[in-house]
Motif scaffolding. Structure first.
Motif, PDB file in Angstrom:
ATOM      1  N   LEU A   1       0.836  -1.490   0.035  1.00  0.00           N
ATOM      2  CA  LEU A   1      -0.099  -0.067  -0.070  1.00  0.00           C
ATOM      3  C   LEU A   1       0.729   1.348   0.083  1.00  0.00           C
ATOM      4  O   LEU A   1       0.646   2.346  -0.697  1.00  0.00           O
TER       5      LEU A   1
ATOM      6  N   ALA B   1       2.324   1.862  -3.464  1.00  0.00           N
ATOM      7  CA  ALA B   1       1.111   2.441  -4.410  1.00  0.00           C
ATOM      8  C   ALA B   1       0.945   3.764  -4.098  1.00  0.00           C
ATOM      9  O   ALA B   1       0.857   4.510  -4.924  1.00  0.00           O
TER      10      ALA B   1
ATOM     11  N   TYR C   1      -2.120  -0.371  -7.104  1.00  0.00           N
ATOM     12  CA  TYR C   1      -3.444  -0.746  -6.135  1.00  0.00           C
ATOM     13  C   TYR C   1      -4.162  -1.882  -6.587  1.00  0.00           C
ATOM     14  O   TYR C   1      -4.589  -2.420  -5.911  1.00  0.00           O
TER      15      TYR C   1
ATOM     16  N   ALA D   1      -7.570   0.515  -0.339  1.00  0.00           N
ATOM     17  CA  ALA D   1      -7.101   0.393  -2.107  1.00  0.00           C
ATOM     18  C   ALA D   1      -8.040   0.599  -3.244  1.00  0.00           C
ATOM     19  O   ALA D   1      -7.907   1.320  -4.022  1.00  0.00           O
TER      20      ALA D   1
ATOM     21  N   ARG E   1      -8.691   4.660  -3.208  1.00  0.00           N
ATOM     22  CA  ARG E   1      -7.688   5.257  -3.778  1.00  0.00           C
ATOM     23  C   ARG E   1      -7.440   4.896  -5.234  1.00  0.00           C
ATOM     24  O   ARG E   1      -7.428   5.844  -6.168  1.00  0.00           O
ATOM     25  N   ARG E   2      -7.691   3.707  -5.679  1.00  0.00           N
ATOM     26  CA  ARG E   2      -7.996   3.572  -7.056  1.00  0.00           C
ATOM     27  C   ARG E   2      -8.826   4.077  -7.713  1.00  0.00           C
ATOM     28  O   ARG E   2      -8.887   4.782  -8.921  1.00  0.00           O
TER      29      ARG E   2
END
Length: 357
Positions: free
Chosen positions: A22, A25, A41, A60, A63-64
């Motif tokens: 994480l 990323a 991610y 994740a 955020r993606r």
């Protein structure tokens, strides 16, 4: 053959350090490498699903999804944020559920769904009541809604509340966001010097933090203030830098606004045909990116441009288009400006010029 009760070491998938994945990323994301960040991610999501780690999976996914939105796919981004919210709620993780809702609220603001945005932001505020930093971010987004609706006192209250919270937390990046939004509010009220001061404060932090998206956004909005103050060269330099940042990072969500503000620079320099072409391109990009407010703003500027070119038929067409767009979005201040421009156009017409094809 594997005997009963014997671990199948050959078929087992080794566990990975999700915290490290994480973190990697996030570094790709923060440094503006969008393609690499999305791929990173994806790896985090796959590993978190395998290891059934709901907190990492929810983060994740969120955020993606934000990166997907910045790349111009708001539909897929909303789906990702809904997944993040569902994972967090199922795990009883109120904080990450609120994070997903706050991001979803921001996305819906940009796609013109103000009522739906406010609903999820109010839920986020309830879930995040013990997390001061997240409460401040939610307040920022509620302030944006108030700004679009023309409720400046409420917007100022939200932004100031967020700024105080960020200052107490020592959160420099949050302060930059608050200064950006206070700059937007000041610009909306044509308090140009105050607006420029806020944008300068935001820009310094964004550059120091390496936040490419915030830097580009700040440069574009500051350019409009500089144009209002007659600083055309500085405005063009700022927005050209913003376009370079967007081209480098692949964060396409700001492209329509960049074309619109470059058109304003062209108009200030007397390049009216080039300004027209850019504004039409801004409208096309806004439609592709799902940015109805930017589309209405581009139509409004086209109306003003055609009025300056004595093409009154087209001026009326685009001013009316802008007015409809603003009205549908509930953008009262912008709608009032479009009505005023229409009234000026009608009042100054001795005859109607045919629209040029």
């Amino acid at each position: 053959m594997v005997s009963p009760g014997t671990p199948d070491h050959f078929g087992a998938i080794p566990r990975v350090d999700l915290t490290m994945l994480l973190s990697e990323a996030r570094v790709w994301e923060q440094t503006g490498y969008v393609i690499e960040a999305r791929a990173a991610y994806d790896r985090v999501i796959a590993a978190a699903m395998q290891q059934r780690d709901s907190p990492v999976l929810a983060e994740a996914l969120r955020r993606r999804a934000v990166l997907v939105h910045q790349a111009g796919d708001s539909v897929a981004a909303e789906d990702g944020l809904q997944q993040s919210y569902a994972v967090a709620r199922l795990a009883g993780d109120g904080l990450r559920a609120a994070e997903a809702l706050n991001a979803l609220g921001g996305l819906r603001i940009e796609t013109g769904q103000l009522d739906r945005a406010q609903a999820v932001l109010e839920e986020a505020a309830t879930l995040a009541e013990d997390a001061a930093a997240l409460v401040a971010r939610v307040a920022q987004n509620l302030g944006v809604i108030a700004t679009i609706r023309g409720d400046r006192p409420s917007a100022a209250l939200y932004y100031r509340r967020a700024l105080v919270a960020y200052e107490s937390l020592g959160d420099a990046h949050g302060k930059a966001l608050a200064h950006h939004n206070l700059g937007m509010l000041a610009a909306d009220g044509e308090r140009w010097s105050e607006a420029d001061s806020h944008f300068a404060a935001c820009l310094g932090v964004a550059r120091a933090a390496g936040d490419a998206h915030l830097e580009a956004l700040c440069r574009v909005n500051r350019a409009e203030v500089q144009l209002a103050q007659g600083e055309v060269t500085a405005a063009r330099a700022g927005v050209e830098t913003a376009r370079w940042i967007v081209d480098m990072t692949g964060k396409r969500s700001d492209l329509a606004d960049i074309e619109r503000v470059l058109a304003l620079c062209d108009r200030a320099e007397g390049k009216l045909d080039q300004a027209e072409s850019r504004l039409q391109q801004a409208r096309t990009l806004a439609a592709q990116l799902g940015a109805p407010l930017t589309a209405a703003e581009a139509a409004h500027e086209l109306g003003r441009l055609y009025q300056a070119m004595n093409r009154s038929g087209e001026a009326r067409q685009y001013l009316e288009l802008a007015l409809r767009g603003y009205t549908e979005l509930g953008a009262e201040n912008d709608a009032a400006r479009a009505r005023a421009d229409l009234a000026t156009l009608e009042g100054g017409l001795g005859h109607r010029s045919p629209a040029r094809r």
